[in-house]
Design a protein around this motif. Structure first.
Motif, short mmCIF file in Angstrom:
data_model
loop_
_atom_site.label_atom_id
_atom_site.label_comp_id
_atom_site.label_asym_id
_atom_site.label_seq_id
_atom_site.Cartn_x
_atom_site.Cartn_y
_atom_site.Cartn_z
N PRO A 101 17.06 72.04 14.92
CA PRO A 101 17.73 73.36 15.31
C PRO A 101 19.06 73.07 16.10
CG PRO A 101 15.82 73.18 16.50
CD PRO A 101 15.87 71.88 15.72
N CYS A 102 19.86 74.21 15.99
CA CYS A 102 21.05 74.14 17.14
C CYS A 102 20.26 74.06 18.58
CB CYS A 102 21.85 75.56 17.10
SG CYS A 102 22.93 75.47 18.17
N SER A 103 19.47 75.05 18.80
CA SER A 103 18.90 75.14 20.04
C SER A 103 17.27 75.13 20.16
CB SER A 103 19.28 76.16 20.68
OG SER A 103 18.97 77.66 20.34
N MET A 125 15.33 63.55 15.40
CA MET A 125 15.57 64.94 15.44
C MET A 125 16.72 65.52 16.58
SD MET A 125 12.57 67.49 16.06
CE MET A 125 12.58 69.30 16.01
N ARG A 126 17.36 66.48 16.41
CA ARG A 126 18.15 67.10 17.20
C ARG A 126 17.66 68.31 17.78
NH1 ARG A 126 23.53 69.56 16.67
NH2 ARG A 126 22.35 70.96 17.95
N GLY A 127 18.29 68.84 18.88
CA GLY A 127 17.94 70.27 19.24
C GLY A 127 18.69 70.31 20.55
N PHE A 130 20.34 72.56 26.53
CA PHE A 130 21.47 73.25 27.32
C PHE A 130 22.62 73.34 26.13
CE2 PHE A 130 18.99 70.35 29.95
CZ PHE A 130 18.81 71.04 31.27
N LYS A 131 22.82 74.49 26.27
CA LYS A 131 23.81 74.97 25.19
C LYS A 131 25.26 75.30 25.71
CE LYS A 131 23.46 74.81 21.59
NZ LYS A 131 23.60 73.72 20.81
N PRO A 132 26.19 74.84 25.07
CA PRO A 132 27.58 75.17 25.84
C PRO A 132 27.88 76.39 24.90
CG PRO A 132 27.70 73.30 24.17
CD PRO A 132 26.19 73.80 24.03
N SER A 272 27.63 70.61 9.76
CA SER A 272 27.17 72.04 10.26
C SER A 272 28.12 72.85 11.01
CB SER A 272 25.69 72.16 10.98
OG SER A 272 24.84 71.08 10.16
N HIS A 273 28.59 72.04 12.03
CA HIS A 273 29.42 72.50 13.12
C HIS A 273 30.93 72.56 12.35
CE1 HIS A 273 26.06 72.29 15.91
NE2 HIS A 273 26.68 73.26 16.47
N ALA A 274 31.09 71.66 11.39
CA ALA A 274 32.58 71.77 10.81
C ALA A 274 32.43 73.00 9.94
CB ALA A 274 32.67 70.31 9.85
N VAL A 298 22.63 67.47 11.25
CA VAL A 298 22.57 68.44 10.48
C VAL A 298 21.59 69.62 11.03
CG1 VAL A 298 22.13 69.47 8.08
CG2 VAL A 298 22.99 67.32 8.35
N GLU A 299 22.18 70.68 11.13
CA GLU A 299 21.28 71.78 11.71
C GLU A 299 20.38 72.40 10.70
OE1 GLU A 299 23.82 73.09 15.83
OE2 GLU A 299 23.88 74.45 14.13
N MET A 300 19.03 72.46 11.27
CA MET A 300 18.03 73.13 10.46
C MET A 300 17.11 73.97 11.23
SD MET A 300 14.61 72.92 9.64
CE MET A 300 13.80 71.30 9.71
N CYS A 309 20.80 80.71 18.04
CA CYS A 309 22.31 80.36 18.07
C CYS A 309 22.67 79.60 16.75
CB CYS A 309 21.91 79.19 19.07
SG CYS A 309 23.59 78.46 19.58
N ASP A 310 23.94 79.89 16.22
CA ASP A 310 24.20 79.02 15.03
C ASP A 310 23.31 79.29 13.80
OD1 ASP A 310 26.47 78.22 16.44
OD2 ASP A 310 25.95 76.37 16.30
N ALA A 311 22.96 80.73 13.67
CA ALA A 311 21.99 80.85 12.40
C ALA A 311 22.64 80.79 11.32
CB ALA A 311 21.65 82.40 12.86
N ASP A 312 24.07 81.12 11.16
CA ASP A 312 24.94 81.00 9.77
C ASP A 312 24.78 79.70 9.29
OD1 ASP A 312 25.58 83.51 9.72
OD2 ASP A 312 27.84 83.30 9.81
N GLN A 313 24.71 78.53 10.05
CA GLN A 313 24.86 77.31 9.66
C GLN A 313 23.80 76.49 9.46
OE1 GLN A 313 27.65 76.57 12.79
NE2 GLN A 313 26.44 74.93 13.65
N ALA A 314 22.55 77.35 9.79
CA ALA A 314 21.26 76.35 9.71
C ALA A 314 20.70 76.38 8.40
CB ALA A 314 20.54 76.90 10.60
#
Ligand code: PEP
Ligand code: MN
Length: 338
Positions: A101-103, A125-127, A130-132, A272-274, A298-300, A309-314
């Motif tokens: 996930p993004c966060s 795994m990513r996540g 701390f979110k900018p 995802s962020h692109a 990749v965000e999932m 956060c970033d719901a559109d791209q997950a």
């Protein structure tokens, strides 16, 4: 470095350039032509300040001949660097897809996400804890507690974790949690103090490209980390600002083969962020892999429409799994495996 003197240059001006080169431990090779005198600086030109030479009377132009970066340059290290992340190689024949996930939100969200990441076939795994965020009023991340939630979830599936460090004061918390890969985000690509700190440790670092950074600026940031002694650096192309508004950022696919030529460091891409939209992720992933990327970020989310956060791209867990299936034959076609 090559110094081109103006026409009608005086002998004193030529001597002043020579004196400046000698003072920096370099020699001057003076070539007097009919219209122009050209001075070649012989020695380590990185010791020279281009601007201070440029400012000398009689100097028209100063050109570098070697790259400003050294440790990260392919010319200093011909073979591809493969980074070992708890036994998982990043940069070799095997592509690594880092999903998550993004966060970090809650324990159950992270548990479901970790399950989805593992079931899709990802090994990392990513996540973000701390979110900018652009707005100070938006969710800023769960902070140190988020690192614990992430660790708990990832450990159940034996997944090394990738998470963003925004502030040097949090580095101890990252080390305490045994974060396997530290992400330096786009907005901090030129936070030189942060780069110097992660340069002092040996934890692998994913260095994302700044919003409008040139490849040279990006590689110089990587050089900051490397100069401190940490050579475990992964570059991540995540799209740059453009005039287009139909998508979030413009994935600079061209940057991937250029970087592979310029540097021995692994290069991954973040579709995802692109794209900024889940529907664009598969196409951008394929483009990046075809261009030579060593992996993807990749965000999932277990339930994208509920993401903080970033719901559109997950992607959903199923979409992530399908993505990996689609990427397998492509990986094979370009001599890689997944
Ligand atoms: C992220 O990966 O969560 C992120 C914030 O990305 P970027 O720094 O590329 O915007
Ligand atoms: Mn995000």
């Amino acid at each position: 470095m090559i110094i081109i003197m103006r026409s009608h240059v005086t002998e004193e001006q030529i001597q002043a350039v020579e004196a400046k080169l000698n003072a920096a431990g370099l020699k001057a090779n003076i070539s007097r032509g009919i219209e122009r005198t050209i001075i070649g600086a012989i020695g380590d030109e990185r010791k020279l300040h281009q601007e201070s030479l440029q400012a000398l009377p009689g100097v028209e132009d100063v050109m570098r001949v070697v790259k400003p970066y050294k440790i990260v340059a392919r010319e200093w290290h011909e073979t591809d660097t493969v980074i070992d992340i708890k036994g998982i190689p990043l940069g070799g024949k095997t592509l690594q897809i880092i999903g998550g996930p993004c966060s970090v939100e809650t324990q159950s969200q992270m548990d479901l996400a970790a399950q989805g990441v593992a079931e899709a076939g990802c090994r990392l795994m990513r996540g973000g804890a701390f979110k900018p965020r652009t707005s100070p009023y938006a969710f800023q991340g769960k902070g140190v507690e988020g690192l614990t939630l992430f660790r708990n979830a990832a450990d159940k599936y034996n997944l090394p974790i990738v998470t963003e460090l925004m502030d040097v004061r949090m580095l101890d918390a990252f080390l305490k949690q045994g974060v396997e890969v530290i992400q330096i985000g786009t907005r901090n690509m030129q936070n030189f103090d942060l780069l110097k700190e992660v340069g002092k440790i040996h934890t692998p670092v994913i260095l994302k490209r700044g919003l409008c950074a040139t490849l040279s600026e990006w590689l110089m940031s990587a050089e900051y980390i490397a100069a401190g002694g940490n050579h475990n650096i992964i570059l991540c192309e995540r799209g740059v600002r453009s005039f287009e508004t139909a998508y979030r950022n413009m994935l600079d696919v061209t940057a991937i083969p250029v970087l592979k030529k310029e540097t021995h460091l692994p290069v991954i891409a973040d579709p995802s962020h692109a794209g900024g939209k889940a529907a664009l992720v598969a196409a951008l992933s394929k483009a990046a892999i075809a261009a030579g990327a060593d992996g993807l970020l990749v965000e999932m989310h277990p339930s994208p429409c509920d993401a903080w956060c970033d719901a559109d791209q997950a992607l959903t867990p199923l979409e992530l799994k399908q993505l990996l299936q689609e990427l397998r034959p492509l990986a094979k076609a370009v001599g890689r495996e997944l």
